[in-house]
Structures are given as C-alpha cells and as structure tokens.
Design an enzyme around this catalytic site. Structure first.
Site, short mmCIF file in Angstrom:
data_model
loop_
_atom_site.label_atom_id
_atom_site.label_comp_id
_atom_site.label_asym_id
_atom_site.label_seq_id
_atom_site.Cartn_x
_atom_site.Cartn_y
_atom_site.Cartn_z
N CYS A 51 5.96 6.79 3.35
CA CYS A 51 4.75 6.01 3.02
C CYS A 51 3.97 6.62 1.86
O CYS A 51 3.03 6.01 1.36
CB CYS A 51 3.85 5.86 4.24
SG CYS A 51 4.61 4.91 5.57
N HIS A 60 0.84 -1.19 0.00
CA HIS A 60 0.00 0.00 0.00
C HIS A 60 0.88 1.24 0.00
O HIS A 60 2.09 1.17 0.14
CB HIS A 60 -0.94 0.02 1.20
CG HIS A 60 -0.27 0.22 2.53
ND1 HIS A 60 -0.92 0.67 3.63
CD2 HIS A 60 1.01 0.03 2.92
CE1 HIS A 60 -0.09 0.74 4.66
NE2 HIS A 60 1.08 0.36 4.24
N ASP A 74 -4.67 -10.74 0.29
CA ASP A 74 -3.34 -11.35 0.30
C ASP A 74 -2.63 -11.19 -1.05
O ASP A 74 -3.19 -11.50 -2.11
CB ASP A 74 -3.44 -12.84 0.66
CG ASP A 74 -2.08 -13.44 0.98
OD1 ASP A 74 -1.24 -12.75 1.60
OD2 ASP A 74 -1.85 -14.61 0.62
N HIS A 75 -1.39 -10.73 -0.97
CA HIS A 75 -0.54 -10.50 -2.13
C HIS A 75 -1.18 -9.55 -3.14
O HIS A 75 -1.10 -9.75 -4.35
CB HIS A 75 -0.11 -11.83 -2.77
CG HIS A 75 0.92 -12.52 -1.96
ND1 HIS A 75 0.60 -13.25 -0.84
CD2 HIS A 75 2.27 -12.55 -2.06
CE1 HIS A 75 1.70 -13.73 -0.29
NE2 HIS A 75 2.74 -13.31 -1.01
N HIS A 80 4.78 0.07 -0.60
CA HIS A 80 5.65 -0.76 0.22
C HIS A 80 4.76 -1.82 0.85
O HIS A 80 3.54 -1.68 0.88
CB HIS A 80 6.37 0.07 1.29
CG HIS A 80 5.45 0.70 2.27
ND1 HIS A 80 4.76 1.87 2.01
CD2 HIS A 80 5.05 0.30 3.51
CE1 HIS A 80 4.01 2.18 3.05
NE2 HIS A 80 4.15 1.25 3.97
N GLU A 94 -0.14 -4.06 11.60
CA GLU A 94 0.66 -3.74 10.43
C GLU A 94 2.10 -4.16 10.68
O GLU A 94 2.80 -4.61 9.77
CB GLU A 94 0.59 -2.24 10.14
CG GLU A 94 1.27 -1.86 8.84
CD GLU A 94 1.01 -0.43 8.45
OE1 GLU A 94 -0.15 -0.08 8.17
OE2 GLU A 94 1.99 0.35 8.43
N HIS A 118 3.72 -5.05 3.79
CA HIS A 118 3.70 -5.52 5.18
C HIS A 118 3.19 -6.95 5.22
O HIS A 118 2.42 -7.37 4.36
CB HIS A 118 2.74 -4.66 6.04
CG HIS A 118 3.15 -3.25 6.16
ND1 HIS A 118 4.14 -2.83 7.02
CD2 HIS A 118 2.71 -2.13 5.53
CE1 HIS A 118 4.28 -1.51 6.93
NE2 HIS A 118 3.42 -1.07 6.02
#
Length: 136
Positions: free
Chosen positions: A33, A14, A79-80, A39, A124, A41
């Site tokens: 950010c 995100h 996810d991903h 980037h 996070e 997490h």
C-alpha cells in the site's frame, strides 16, 4: 428516536505514506500500500442519521435531500479521484479507511436538515470497514 441508513458507492485510488519516515519504514509498515503510484478500491459508504419520525410524512429525513447531500459533499469530491493527490483533506493525512470515515463525517456534520448524523461507515473491501460516530 430511529436510525436511518443510506448507502452510496464511489471508486477512488490512494496510497499510504508518512513523509516523516524513510521509504524503507513506509514499506515495512504499509507494505504494498506504500506504492506511490497508488491502488484503487470500490468503496461503499453508509451514512446513518438519527431522529424522530415525522407523523405526516413518516420519514426521519427527506430521502432525496439526504442522497443529494451525500452526492454533493462526498461522491462528487471522492469518486474517480486519487485521494492523496486530489482531495484537500488527504494532503496532510493518510487516506486510511479510518481517516476517510472521519473526513466524510466532517463533510456531512450539520448539513442534514431534520436529523442528527449518527454514524459514517466506510467499506474499503467487503471484509474491511471503519465506523465513525463523531467525537464523544
């Protein structure tokens, strides 16, 4: 009444960006950010439900059903993924930890048979998480 919590994990990318601000203001407020490339997490999700213990099964909720609901409604969607670019609810809101917790609540609310959604916690990072317990 008893609370039961199930954990799950997902990885996602995100960035933070407010289209109403200048690039300089986004960088000032969001720092690194705000990089539009994003980037990632490794998030940990905790879903807590509340209910009565069934005297026959000893459960508050069918654990496999809860896992399947979390997987279908959240993990398969997040996810991903690049949250800003690929997940509908973040096309119009910034995918902060807080907003992710709210979005997950909305995805799960009313979908867990036999129990009431009590809390969604999204980590996070190990030292940063948000709790959402619905509207008062």
């Amino acid at each position: 009444m008893i609370l039961l919590t199930r954990k799950a994990e997902f990885s996602a990318a995100h960035f933070y960006w407010n289209d109403g601000w200048s690039p300089e203001e986004n960088e000032r407020i969001f720092g690194k950010c705000s990089n539009r490339n994003g980037h990632g997490h490794n998030y940990t999700l905790e879903v807590t439900v509340a209910g009565q213990v069934d005297p026959v099964s000893g459960f508050v909720v069918d654990l496999k059903a809860l896992k399947d609901i979390i997987d279908r409604e959240v993990i398969q969607v997040y996810d991903h993924r690049h949250l800003n670019l690929e997940v509908a609810e973040f096309k119009k809101s910034i995918p902060t930890t807080e907003n992710i917790a709210i979005a997950i609540w909305r995805r799960l609310e009313g979908k867990i048979p036999g129990a009431k959604l009590s809390r969604v916690r999204v980590y996070e990072m190990p030292d940063l998480f948000a709790d959402y317990e619905g509207e008062p």
